[in-house]
Design a protein around this motif. Structure first.
Motif, PDB file in Angstrom:
ATOM      1  N   ARG A  82       0.769  -1.321   0.229  1.00  0.00           N
ATOM      2  CA  ARG A  82      -0.016  -0.095   0.113  1.00  0.00           C
ATOM      3  C   ARG A  82       0.765   1.253   0.577  1.00  0.00           C
ATOM      4  O   ARG A  82       0.328   2.018   0.105  1.00  0.00           O
ATOM      5  CB  ARG A  82      -1.202   0.082   0.989  1.00  0.00           C
ATOM      6  CG  ARG A  82      -1.786  -1.240   0.947  1.00  0.00           C
ATOM      7  CD  ARG A  82      -2.905  -1.045   2.436  1.00  0.00           C
ATOM      8  NE  ARG A  82      -1.644  -1.900   3.445  1.00  0.00           N
ATOM      9  CZ  ARG A  82      -2.494  -1.544   4.619  1.00  0.00           C
ATOM     10  NH1 ARG A  82      -3.493  -0.846   5.296  1.00  0.00           N
ATOM     11  NH2 ARG A  82      -1.400  -1.612   5.591  1.00  0.00           N
ATOM     12  N   ASP A  83       2.010   1.359   0.069  1.00  0.00           N
ATOM     13  CA  ASP A  83       3.043   2.127  -0.302  1.00  0.00           C
ATOM     14  C   ASP A  83       2.197   3.683  -1.307  1.00  0.00           C
ATOM     15  O   ASP A  83       2.552   4.641  -0.732  1.00  0.00           O
ATOM     16  CB  ASP A  83       4.423   1.752  -0.595  1.00  0.00           C
ATOM     17  CG  ASP A  83       5.180   1.145   0.068  1.00  0.00           C
ATOM     18  OD1 ASP A  83       4.621   1.185   1.650  1.00  0.00           O
ATOM     19  OD2 ASP A  83       6.015   0.701   0.399  1.00  0.00           O
ATOM     20  N   ILE A  84       2.090   3.265  -2.098  1.00  0.00           N
ATOM     21  CA  ILE A  84       1.032   4.239  -3.199  1.00  0.00           C
ATOM     22  C   ILE A  84       0.670   4.829  -2.629  1.00  0.00           C
ATOM     23  O   ILE A  84       0.490   6.662  -2.999  1.00  0.00           O
ATOM     24  CB  ILE A  84       1.030   3.799  -4.750  1.00  0.00           C
ATOM     25  CG1 ILE A  84       0.483   4.763  -5.563  1.00  0.00           C
ATOM     26  CG2 ILE A  84      -0.260   2.782  -4.191  1.00  0.00           C
ATOM     27  CD1 ILE A  84       1.896   5.919  -6.017  1.00  0.00           C
ATOM     28  N   LEU A  85      -0.681   4.466  -1.326  1.00  0.00           N
ATOM     29  CA  LEU A  85      -1.062   5.644  -0.833  1.00  0.00           C
ATOM     30  C   LEU A  85      -0.366   6.464  -0.208  1.00  0.00           C
ATOM     31  O   LEU A  85      -0.998   7.438  -0.154  1.00  0.00           O
ATOM     32  CB  LEU A  85      -2.123   4.366   0.460  1.00  0.00           C
ATOM     33  CG  LEU A  85      -2.832   3.843  -0.765  1.00  0.00           C
ATOM     34  CD1 LEU A  85      -3.654   2.990   0.289  1.00  0.00           C
ATOM     35  CD2 LEU A  85      -3.784   3.841  -1.983  1.00  0.00           C
ATOM     36  N   PHE A  86       0.416   5.381   0.632  1.00  0.00           N
ATOM     37  CA  PHE A  86       1.064   7.548   0.994  1.00  0.00           C
ATOM     38  C   PHE A  86       1.959   8.247   0.156  1.00  0.00           C
ATOM     39  O   PHE A  86       1.947   9.827   1.081  1.00  0.00           O
ATOM     40  CB  PHE A  86       2.382   6.337   1.596  1.00  0.00           C
ATOM     41  CG  PHE A  86       3.382   7.434   2.131  1.00  0.00           C
ATOM     42  CD1 PHE A  86       3.250   7.758   3.916  1.00  0.00           C
ATOM     43  CD2 PHE A  86       4.344   8.064   1.753  1.00  0.00           C
ATOM     44  CE1 PHE A  86       3.818   8.907   4.511  1.00  0.00           C
ATOM     45  CE2 PHE A  86       5.309   8.316   2.621  1.00  0.00           C
ATOM     46  CZ  PHE A  86       5.068   9.472   4.182  1.00  0.00           C
ATOM     47  N   TYR A  87       1.994   7.705  -1.047  1.00  0.00           N
ATOM     48  CA  TYR A  87       2.426   8.781  -1.879  1.00  0.00           C
ATOM     49  C   TYR A  87       1.563   9.951  -2.615  1.00  0.00           C
ATOM     50  O   TYR A  87       1.920  10.676  -2.537  1.00  0.00           O
ATOM     51  CB  TYR A  87       3.408   8.093  -2.458  1.00  0.00           C
ATOM     52  CG  TYR A  87       4.535   7.664  -2.195  1.00  0.00           C
ATOM     53  CD1 TYR A  87       5.874   8.587  -1.373  1.00  0.00           C
ATOM     54  CD2 TYR A  87       5.488   6.145  -2.719  1.00  0.00           C
ATOM     55  CE1 TYR A  87       6.703   7.685  -0.953  1.00  0.00           C
ATOM     56  CE2 TYR A  87       5.665   5.156  -2.043  1.00  0.00           C
ATOM     57  CZ  TYR A  87       7.158   6.250  -1.169  1.00  0.00           C
ATOM     58  OH  TYR A  87       8.454   5.966  -0.579  1.00  0.00           O
ATOM     59  N   LEU A  88       0.694   8.976  -2.556  1.00  0.00           N
ATOM     60  CA  LEU A  88      -0.544   9.954  -2.803  1.00  0.00           C
ATOM     61  C   LEU A  88      -1.371  10.621  -1.895  1.00  0.00           C
ATOM     62  O   LEU A  88      -2.399  11.538  -2.535  1.00  0.00           O
ATOM     63  CB  LEU A  88      -1.850   8.788  -3.271  1.00  0.00           C
ATOM     64  CG  LEU A  88      -1.238   8.313  -4.597  1.00  0.00           C
ATOM     65  CD1 LEU A  88      -2.469   7.011  -5.064  1.00  0.00           C
ATOM     66  CD2 LEU A  88      -0.617   9.507  -6.407  1.00  0.00           C
ATOM     67  N   HIS A  89      -0.963  10.865  -0.597  1.00  0.00           N
ATOM     68  CA  HIS A  89      -1.462  11.544   0.474  1.00  0.00           C
ATOM     69  C   HIS A  89      -2.058  13.181   0.320  1.00  0.00           C
ATOM     70  O   HIS A  89      -2.959  13.834   0.539  1.00  0.00           O
ATOM     71  CB  HIS A  89      -1.184  11.284   1.932  1.00  0.00           C
ATOM     72  CG  HIS A  89      -0.442  12.291   1.812  1.00  0.00           C
ATOM     73  ND1 HIS A  89       1.629  12.178   2.014  1.00  0.00           N
ATOM     74  CD2 HIS A  89       0.364  13.325   3.175  1.00  0.00           C
ATOM     75  CE1 HIS A  89       2.218  12.951   2.438  1.00  0.00           C
ATOM     76  NE2 HIS A  89       1.071  13.437   2.820  1.00  0.00           N
ATOM     77  N   ALA A  90      -0.630  13.412  -0.204  1.00  0.00           N
ATOM     78  CA  ALA A  90      -0.697  15.308  -0.630  1.00  0.00           C
ATOM     79  C   ALA A  90      -1.756  15.588  -1.379  1.00  0.00           C
ATOM     80  O   ALA A  90      -2.298  16.398  -1.347  1.00  0.00           O
ATOM     81  CB  ALA A  90       0.544  15.127  -1.423  1.00  0.00           C
ATOM     82  N   PHE A  91      -2.201  14.517  -2.794  1.00  0.00           N
ATOM     83  CA  PHE A  91      -2.723  14.769  -3.349  1.00  0.00           C
ATOM     84  C   PHE A  91      -4.618  14.516  -3.023  1.00  0.00           C
ATOM     85  O   PHE A  91      -5.680  15.109  -3.641  1.00  0.00           O
ATOM     86  CB  PHE A  91      -3.476  13.691  -4.623  1.00  0.00           C
ATOM     87  CG  PHE A  91      -1.892  14.167  -5.775  1.00  0.00           C
ATOM     88  CD1 PHE A  91      -1.505  15.591  -6.378  1.00  0.00           C
ATOM     89  CD2 PHE A  91      -1.005  13.797  -5.480  1.00  0.00           C
ATOM     90  CE1 PHE A  91      -1.008  15.472  -7.046  1.00  0.00           C
ATOM     91  CE2 PHE A  91       0.501  13.712  -6.374  1.00  0.00           C
ATOM     92  CZ  PHE A  91       0.819  15.117  -6.937  1.00  0.00           C
TER      93      PHE A  91
END
Length: 135
Positions: free
Chosen positions: A48-57
């Motif tokens: 689920r790492d992608i969810l972390f990187y998308l948090h700003a959006f």
């Protein structure tokens, strides 16, 4: 709706850059804060790492809608409007989330306080950007 999405994505890019720059600076100058992340609570299998990187959006799209709906309540120069917007978000949404997070997970006050400050700064930056591009 189109304005909300476009502004949300634009501010998301700003938050993404500022967030990761801030993360680098924080790790460099406050490494003891990140030692606490050795807790098994923070171990991830990576799926689920992608969810972390998308948090700003995610946060910027939510705040874009919030700004569009309530911007008429904030008065004064754009800088003041942005700061007030960030403070309102932090008190109404972030503080209760941090309260329940601290009360239900085995994490330190320092960790929760750093998350609160991080969220507050994100909201203020987003508020300033929204006040500037979408008065």
């Amino acid at each position: 709706m189109k304005k909300i999405i476009i502004n949300g994505i634009l501010v998301g890019l700003i938050l993404f850059i500022v967030s990761y720059g801030g993360l680098y600076i924080t790790v460099r100058f406050f490494p003891q804060l990140f030692v606490q992340y050795n807790n098994p609570l923070f171990k991830s299998d990576g799926s689920r790492d992608i969810l972390f990187y998308l948090h700003a959006f995610v946060i910027s799209l939510s705040l874009s809608w919030f700004w569009e709906r309530f911007k008429s309540l904030f008065h004064g120069p754009f800088l003041l409007r942005g700061i007030e917007f960030g403070l309102v978000y932090a008190l109404v949404a972030l503080l209760p989330v941090m309260w329940i997070t601290f009360s239900s997970l085995d994490i330190s006050v320092t960790t929760v306080a750093s998350w609160f400050i991080y969220g507050l700064l994100q909201a203020i930056i987003a508020g300033i950007a929204f006040a500037r591009i979408n008065p």
